[in-house]
Design a protein around this motif. Structure first.
Motif, PDB file in Angstrom:
ATOM      1  N   PHE A  89       0.808  -1.219   0.000  1.00  0.00           N
ATOM      2  CA  PHE A  89       0.000   0.000   0.000  1.00  0.00           C
ATOM      3  C   PHE A  89       0.845   1.274   0.000  1.00  0.00           C
ATOM      4  CE2 PHE A  89      -2.145  -3.367   2.420  1.00  0.00           C
ATOM      5  CZ  PHE A  89      -3.226  -3.588   1.583  1.00  0.00           C
ATOM      6  N   ALA A 247      -5.016  -8.441   5.100  1.00  0.00           N
ATOM      7  CA  ALA A 247      -5.925  -8.139   3.986  1.00  0.00           C
ATOM      8  C   ALA A 247      -6.789  -9.349   3.667  1.00  0.00           C
ATOM      9  CB  ALA A 247      -5.117  -7.730   2.758  1.00  0.00           C
ATOM     10  N   THR A 251     -11.148  -8.031   5.484  1.00  0.00           N
ATOM     11  CA  THR A 251     -12.090  -7.564   4.458  1.00  0.00           C
ATOM     12  C   THR A 251     -13.076  -8.655   4.044  1.00  0.00           C
ATOM     13  OG1 THR A 251     -10.349  -8.156   2.939  1.00  0.00           O
ATOM     14  CG2 THR A 251     -10.602  -5.818   3.411  1.00  0.00           C
ATOM     15  N   PHE A 356      -5.203  -2.278  -7.694  1.00  0.00           N
ATOM     16  CA  PHE A 356      -6.422  -3.107  -7.665  1.00  0.00           C
ATOM     17  C   PHE A 356      -6.153  -4.337  -6.799  1.00  0.00           C
ATOM     18  CE2 PHE A 356      -8.985  -6.673  -9.237  1.00  0.00           C
ATOM     19  CZ  PHE A 356     -10.248  -6.138  -9.107  1.00  0.00           C
ATOM     20  N   LEU A 358      -5.171  -7.352  -4.995  1.00  0.00           N
ATOM     21  CA  LEU A 358      -4.458  -8.558  -5.407  1.00  0.00           C
ATOM     22  C   LEU A 358      -5.265  -9.813  -5.094  1.00  0.00           C
ATOM     23  CD1 LEU A 358      -1.372  -9.587  -6.008  1.00  0.00           C
ATOM     24  CD2 LEU A 358      -1.399 -10.020  -3.569  1.00  0.00           C
ATOM     25  N   LEU A 362      -9.604 -14.456  -5.010  1.00  0.00           N
ATOM     26  CA  LEU A 362      -9.786 -15.318  -3.839  1.00  0.00           C
ATOM     27  C   LEU A 362     -10.988 -14.834  -3.017  1.00  0.00           C
ATOM     28  CD1 LEU A 362      -8.766 -17.627  -2.034  1.00  0.00           C
ATOM     29  CD2 LEU A 362      -7.324 -15.981  -0.857  1.00  0.00           C
TER      30      LEU A 362
END
Ligand code: HEM
Length: 409
Positions: A89, A247, A251, A356, A358, A362
């Protein structure tokens, strides 16, 4: 809704119950608003947020050095800075291009697809544990454990990760949301973040050493055995694993909880999905649009430029409103309605441009499996009561989500 700009609190806006009403007002009246509180521009229109995410005049977010950290925590902060200097990031091309290319070589579509049976099995096992009870708290029993198990399987981490993550989760959220920076580096928070990183580093070093000796079919082994000319150093690999662990679970957990919460408030849409499971992929996209787990992407201006009437200066920070853009009526008809059949649906829940997400393939797979299994196993799902949101400036998710259902299988 008449917005009182002076009292608008940007540290809690993303998780306020009236966030979407506030965004609507901002889009209409102050689409590019300077927040003195955040010392940043806040943008809410799709027509500005989407192109700016791809605009090379904006670079990765660099926090403005507004408050000098207390001397007592500077060594801890220096350690964190060094460990994460090259994290996704915070970097721009060419460093970002190199990292993304290296990770993409291991994080392939086929590696993700191969996880499908395992994810389905894990989702069923989690439901097996609660199905007889007729009720559960979704975050704790399903939406949190599922992505943790999946990210462990992807990286190739031992099963004890689960217990470890329970201890690390909250502190990871504190670190990646940078709330401790906004709060002026409270020593207790900085020390907790430092301690957690030391523990994670020790844990991951042991795993990496083991995989160096005996590589397996997993992402960490693939990165270690990469034949690239510029492979990842151990430190970069540790930082990457920490980023992916965070991450990969926070999320996705919020996608499942926010999505289910939205669906249960729209019984007609729930019915449509139940009747036609082929709608699930589109429905998951719509849930991501409707209540995005990441509400803002932050960037820094690399140069002076004009945005309409507004002069942006090099070094200015911009908060690009993903959640706000996803409800922009100029892009999405009836944006405040959940429509599981919505098409096209060019939402920004995963961002866009070089950063965007990664993990989007998944995350999509996990979301689709989660809703398929919930739909198959738990008939007549209902909310017990309206959940409250966990206060955060960027990540939108519930504290907990209590549901009941009728039959058990
Ligand atoms: C539904 C779940 C998810 C959502 C909503 C989401 C959202 C996002 C967003 C909005 C960004 C862009 C941030 C920016 O523009 O500054 C991003 C980047 C990223 N995401 Fe995700 N994410 C999710 C799941 C995952 C998963 C499962 C992983 C990994 C296993 C992951 C790893 C990453 C990484 C490494 C980046 C940085 C990419 C880069 O800078 O090139 N995410 N994600």
């Amino acid at each position: 809704m008449k917005l009182d700009l002076a009292s608008l609190n940007f540290t809690t806006l993303a998780t306020s119950p009236t966030a979407y009403e506030c965004y609507a007002e901002l889009r209409a009246t102050h689409p590019v608003l300077w927040s003195e509180q955040m010392r940043a521009w806040v943008l809410t229109r799709y027509s500005e947020v989407e192109p700016l995410l791809k605009d090379p005049r904006l670079i990765a977010f660099r926090p403005a050095p507004a408050v000098m950290p207390p001397a007592a925590v500077q060594p801890q902060l220096a350690y964190l800075e060094e460990l994460h200097a090259g994290r996704f990031f915070r970097i721009d091309p060419p460093a970002h291009t190199r990292l993304r290319k290296l990770v993409n070589e291991g994080f392939t579509p086929s590696r993700v697809q191969k996880l499908q049976p395992q994810i389905t099995g894990m989702a069923h096992q989690l439901i097996d544990q609660v199905v007889e009870q007729g009720q559960m708290e979704v975050a704790g029993s399903f939406a949190y454990p599922l992505p943790v198990l999946v990210i462990a399987a992807l990286l190739g981490l031992p099963t004890d990760l689960f217990a470890q993550m329970a201890a690390w989760s909250k502190t990871l959220l504190l670190f990646f949301g940078a709330q401790y920076v906004q709060a002026g580096y409270p020593p207790a928070q900085v020390n907790a973040i430092y301690q957690m990183h030391k523990e994670m580093e020790d844990y991951l070093r042991t795993v990496i050493e083991e995989k160096r000796r005996r590589p397996q079919d997993d992402l960490i082994s693939a990165l270690i055995t990469s034949d690239s000319d510029a492979p990842l150093s151990d430190r970069e690999l540790i930082s990457l694993c920490i980023v992916l662990l965070f991450a990969g679970h926070e999320t996705t957990m919020n996608t499942i909880c926010n999505g289910l919460w939205a669906l249960l408030r729209h019984p007609d849409q729930q019915q449509k999905m139940a009747e036609l499971p082929a709608l699930i992929p589109a429905a998951v996209e719509e849930m991501l649009r409707y209540d995005a787990p990441v509400q803002f992407s932050k960037r820094t201006a690399a140069t002076d430029f004009a945005l309409g009437e507004v002069a942006i200066r090099a070094g200015d920070v911009l908060w690009l409103g993903l959640g706000a853009a996803n409800r922009d009526p100029t892009q999405f008809p009836e944006p405040d309605c959940l429509r599981v059949t919505r098409s096209p649906n060019r939402h920004l829940a995963f961002g866009t441009g070089i950063h965007f997400c990664l993990g989007a393939p998944l995350a999509r797979l996990e979301g689709q499996i989660a809703f398929r299994v919930l739909g198959e196993r738990l008939r007549g799902l209902q909310l017990t009561h309206e959940p409250s949101l966990r206060q955060h400036s960027l990540f939108r998710g519930v504290e907990e989500l209590q549901v009941t259902w009728q039959a058990s299988k």
